[in-house]
Structures are given as C-alpha cells and as structure tokens.
Scaffold this motif. Structure first.
Motif, PDB file in Angstrom:
ATOM      1  N   TRP A   1      35.989  73.829  35.198  1.00  0.00           N
ATOM      2  CA  TRP A   1      37.075  73.218  35.530  1.00  0.00           C
ATOM      3  C   TRP A   1      37.196  71.733  35.739  1.00  0.00           C
ATOM      4  CZ3 TRP A   1      35.798  69.610  39.788  1.00  0.00           C
ATOM      5  CH2 TRP A   1      34.665  70.026  40.271  1.00  0.00           C
ATOM      6  N   SER A   2      38.395  71.110  35.922  1.00  0.00           N
ATOM      7  CA  SER A   2      38.234  69.697  35.903  1.00  0.00           C
ATOM      8  C   SER A   2      39.275  69.042  37.065  1.00  0.00           C
ATOM      9  CB  SER A   2      38.862  69.187  34.557  1.00  0.00           C
ATOM     10  OG  SER A   2      39.094  67.769  34.420  1.00  0.00           O
ATOM     11  N   ALA A   3      38.894  68.026  37.795  1.00  0.00           N
ATOM     12  CA  ALA A   3      39.693  67.430  38.912  1.00  0.00           C
ATOM     13  C   ALA A   3      39.992  66.153  38.515  1.00  0.00           C
ATOM     14  CB  ALA A   3      39.135  67.775  40.020  1.00  0.00           C
ATOM     15  N   ARG A   4      41.233  65.784  39.313  1.00  0.00           N
ATOM     16  CA  ARG A   4      41.415  64.138  39.078  1.00  0.00           C
ATOM     17  C   ARG A   4      41.635  63.715  40.485  1.00  0.00           C
ATOM     18  NH1 ARG A   4      45.932  63.658  34.647  1.00  0.00           N
ATOM     19  NH2 ARG A   4      47.006  65.231  35.880  1.00  0.00           N
ATOM     20  N   PHE A   5      41.143  62.559  40.815  1.00  0.00           N
ATOM     21  CA  PHE A   5      41.274  62.180  42.021  1.00  0.00           C
ATOM     22  C   PHE A   5      42.193  60.662  41.790  1.00  0.00           C
ATOM     23  CE2 PHE A   5      37.978  64.910  42.718  1.00  0.00           C
ATOM     24  CZ  PHE A   5      38.115  65.400  43.955  1.00  0.00           C
ATOM     25  N   LYS A   6      43.241  60.320  42.605  1.00  0.00           N
ATOM     26  CA  LYS A   6      43.986  59.083  42.493  1.00  0.00           C
ATOM     27  C   LYS A   6      43.241  58.051  43.415  1.00  0.00           C
ATOM     28  CE  LYS A   6      48.081  61.055  43.462  1.00  0.00           C
ATOM     29  NZ  LYS A   6      49.310  61.249  43.639  1.00  0.00           N
ATOM     30  N   PHE A   7      43.303  56.826  43.140  1.00  0.00           N
ATOM     31  CA  PHE A   7      43.013  55.743  43.748  1.00  0.00           C
ATOM     32  C   PHE A   7      44.188  54.711  43.618  1.00  0.00           C
ATOM     33  CE2 PHE A   7      40.664  55.010  40.096  1.00  0.00           C
ATOM     34  CZ  PHE A   7      40.941  53.691  39.782  1.00  0.00           C
ATOM     35  N   SER A   8      44.059  53.677  44.470  1.00  0.00           N
ATOM     36  CA  SER A   8      44.975  52.319  44.357  1.00  0.00           C
ATOM     37  C   SER A   8      44.397  51.085  44.516  1.00  0.00           C
ATOM     38  CB  SER A   8      45.856  52.631  45.769  1.00  0.00           C
ATOM     39  OG  SER A   8      46.726  51.511  45.859  1.00  0.00           O
ATOM     40  N   PHE A   9      45.227  50.185  44.152  1.00  0.00           N
ATOM     41  CA  PHE A   9      44.505  48.758  44.219  1.00  0.00           C
ATOM     42  C   PHE A   9      45.368  48.099  45.303  1.00  0.00           C
ATOM     43  CE2 PHE A   9      43.720  49.907  39.775  1.00  0.00           C
ATOM     44  CZ  PHE A   9      42.894  49.132  39.461  1.00  0.00           C
ATOM     45  N   TRP A  10      45.922  48.902  46.257  1.00  0.00           N
ATOM     46  CA  TRP A  10      46.425  48.084  47.284  1.00  0.00           C
ATOM     47  C   TRP A  10      46.119  48.833  48.725  1.00  0.00           C
ATOM     48  CZ3 TRP A  10      50.111  50.708  50.319  1.00  0.00           C
ATOM     49  CH2 TRP A  10      50.674  51.665  49.853  1.00  0.00           C
ATOM     50  N   HIS A  11      45.549  49.727  48.521  1.00  0.00           N
ATOM     51  CA  HIS A  11      44.757  50.588  49.786  1.00  0.00           C
ATOM     52  C   HIS A  11      43.774  51.164  49.329  1.00  0.00           C
ATOM     53  CE1 HIS A  11      46.094  54.444  48.781  1.00  0.00           C
ATOM     54  NE2 HIS A  11      47.365  54.177  48.474  1.00  0.00           N
TER      55      HIS A  11
ATOM     56  N   TRP B   1      57.653  46.447  46.981  1.00  0.00           N
ATOM     57  CA  TRP B   1      56.803  46.123  48.119  1.00  0.00           C
ATOM     58  C   TRP B   1      57.424  46.134  49.396  1.00  0.00           C
ATOM     59  CZ3 TRP B   1      52.084  46.445  49.354  1.00  0.00           C
ATOM     60  CH2 TRP B   1      51.540  45.817  50.555  1.00  0.00           C
ATOM     61  N   ASP B   2      57.198  47.036  50.292  1.00  0.00           N
ATOM     62  CA  ASP B   2      57.969  46.962  51.248  1.00  0.00           C
ATOM     63  C   ASP B   2      57.374  45.950  52.417  1.00  0.00           C
ATOM     64  OD1 ASP B   2      58.989  47.560  54.373  1.00  0.00           O
ATOM     65  OD2 ASP B   2      59.508  49.361  53.476  1.00  0.00           O
ATOM     66  N   VAL B   3      58.160  44.879  52.608  1.00  0.00           N
ATOM     67  CA  VAL B   3      57.530  43.626  53.339  1.00  0.00           C
ATOM     68  C   VAL B   3      57.226  44.094  54.881  1.00  0.00           C
ATOM     69  CG1 VAL B   3      57.944  41.321  54.128  1.00  0.00           C
ATOM     70  CG2 VAL B   3      59.008  41.973  51.842  1.00  0.00           C
ATOM     71  N   HIS B   4      58.056  45.021  55.500  1.00  0.00           N
ATOM     72  CA  HIS B   4      57.849  45.263  56.857  1.00  0.00           C
ATOM     73  C   HIS B   4      56.564  46.089  57.077  1.00  0.00           C
ATOM     74  CE1 HIS B   4      61.442  43.091  57.720  1.00  0.00           C
ATOM     75  NE2 HIS B   4      62.092  43.880  56.867  1.00  0.00           N
ATOM     76  N   LEU B   5      56.378  47.335  56.205  1.00  0.00           N
ATOM     77  CA  LEU B   5      55.489  48.318  56.292  1.00  0.00           C
ATOM     78  C   LEU B   5      54.167  47.912  55.662  1.00  0.00           C
ATOM     79  CD1 LEU B   5      57.624  51.348  56.232  1.00  0.00           C
ATOM     80  CD2 LEU B   5      56.753  50.375  58.305  1.00  0.00           C
ATOM     81  N   GLN B   6      54.312  46.875  54.792  1.00  0.00           N
ATOM     82  CA  GLN B   6      53.327  46.368  53.965  1.00  0.00           C
ATOM     83  C   GLN B   6      52.646  47.615  53.173  1.00  0.00           C
ATOM     84  OE1 GLN B   6      51.716  43.038  54.386  1.00  0.00           O
ATOM     85  NE2 GLN B   6      53.904  42.913  54.603  1.00  0.00           N
ATOM     86  N   GLU B   7      53.455  48.150  52.400  1.00  0.00           N
ATOM     87  CA  GLU B   7      53.209  49.086  51.375  1.00  0.00           C
ATOM     88  C   GLU B   7      54.016  49.223  50.148  1.00  0.00           C
ATOM     89  OE1 GLU B   7      53.587  52.802  53.566  1.00  0.00           O
ATOM     90  OE2 GLU B   7      55.708  52.921  53.582  1.00  0.00           O
ATOM     91  N   VAL B   8      53.558  49.931  48.930  1.00  0.00           N
ATOM     92  CA  VAL B   8      54.138  50.018  47.967  1.00  0.00           C
ATOM     93  C   VAL B   8      55.232  51.188  47.929  1.00  0.00           C
ATOM     94  CG1 VAL B   8      54.175  50.596  45.429  1.00  0.00           C
ATOM     95  CG2 VAL B   8      52.530  48.996  46.526  1.00  0.00           C
ATOM     96  N   VAL B   9      56.435  51.050  47.689  1.00  0.00           N
ATOM     97  CA  VAL B   9      57.573  52.051  47.734  1.00  0.00           C
ATOM     98  C   VAL B   9      58.060  52.504  46.408  1.00  0.00           C
ATOM     99  CG1 VAL B   9      57.753  52.146  50.354  1.00  0.00           C
ATOM    100  CG2 VAL B   9      59.164  50.669  48.501  1.00  0.00           C
TER     101      VAL B   9
END
Length: 142
Positions: free
Chosen positions: A31-41, A95-103
């Motif tokens: 089997w093969s799995a992939r895990f996502k990661f981020s540069f902002w959280h 970038w959602d300025v109020h929620l501080q997240e990428v959308v």
C-alpha cells in the motif's frame, strides 16, 4: 528526500514530478499513503491510501500522522518540499484576515484578500505571504 522513519516505514518528500498540495509519501509494497501538510499551520492530515483493499489499520495511519507532526519532522518535510518544489501551493487562494486562514478564492468571504505570492524562509522558519493591496507582507512564524 527522507523526512523520518516510523515503525520501520519511511516518510519521504518525492522530488520528481510532484504536485500540490505539499505532502509526504509512505508505504511498503502492499500500500501507499500520502499525508498533506501546510506552510501556514501545523496540522497534518491523511490524504489518501491506495489500494484501499490493502489499507493499513487506523492505528498505523495515525501513528504515521503523529510522527510527521513532530516539530522536527514537519520542519524537515517543509524544507525538503520547498527545496525541491519551490511552491507553498497557495496560488489562486486567499487569506481571510479575520479568521487568519487560507481559503478558496471561490468562497468569496468578506475580509479575504488574494494571495499574490508566497515563499518560505527556511532560516527564520516563516511563511511569507504577499497579499493584494497590502504594502507589507504577512509573515507567519511556524
């Protein structure tokens, strides 16, 4: 590029023909799995496992996810991804300025600003977002 090892399995960022979003690969021949990661959280999530019929247990997958979430391993994954791929995969997002997240730019949220470009400063361990209409870049310490 090897990121870490967990229970004998190597988590690695592949450096050829890779694509967004940032992720690592892991798995034996079955089997093969992939895990996502981020540069902002700092969270990590399972992206997929193939073939589904050979999928390992939830315990194995969660152990791998937790291993990648260790600060030193996540840092190594980010550094390897940036070195090889040179993108944080934030093009066409906001970038959602109020929620501080990428959308998604399709969400059309009030207070969301287009991300013009994004880069990663591996030395300072910061994500740097250049936002449309903003004089100064947004720096996110990781």
């Amino acid at each position: 590029m090897k990121v870490c090892k967990h229970d004998g399995l190597v988590l690695a960022v592949l450096t050829r023909d890779e694509h967004c979003p940032p992720h690592v690969h892991v798995g034996p021949a079955e089997w093969s799995a992939r895990f996502k990661f981020s540069f902002w959280h700092n969270s990590v999530c399972l992206w997929d496992v193939v073939p589904v019929r050979s999928k390992p247990s939830v315990k194995v997958l969660e152990g791998l996810r937790q291993a990648l979430m260790k600060p030193a391993h996540l840092r190594k994954a980010r550094e390897a991804w940036w070195s090889a791929i040179q993108t944080m995969c934030l093009e066409d997002l906001q970038w959602d300025v109020h929620l501080q997240e990428v959308v998604s730019s399709k969400a059309r949220r009030a207070g969301a600003v287009n991300i013009q470009s994004a880069s990663f400063d591996a030395v300072r361990y910061h994500a740097i977002l250049r936002l449309k209409g903003q004089a100064e870049s947004l720096e996110i310490g990781l």
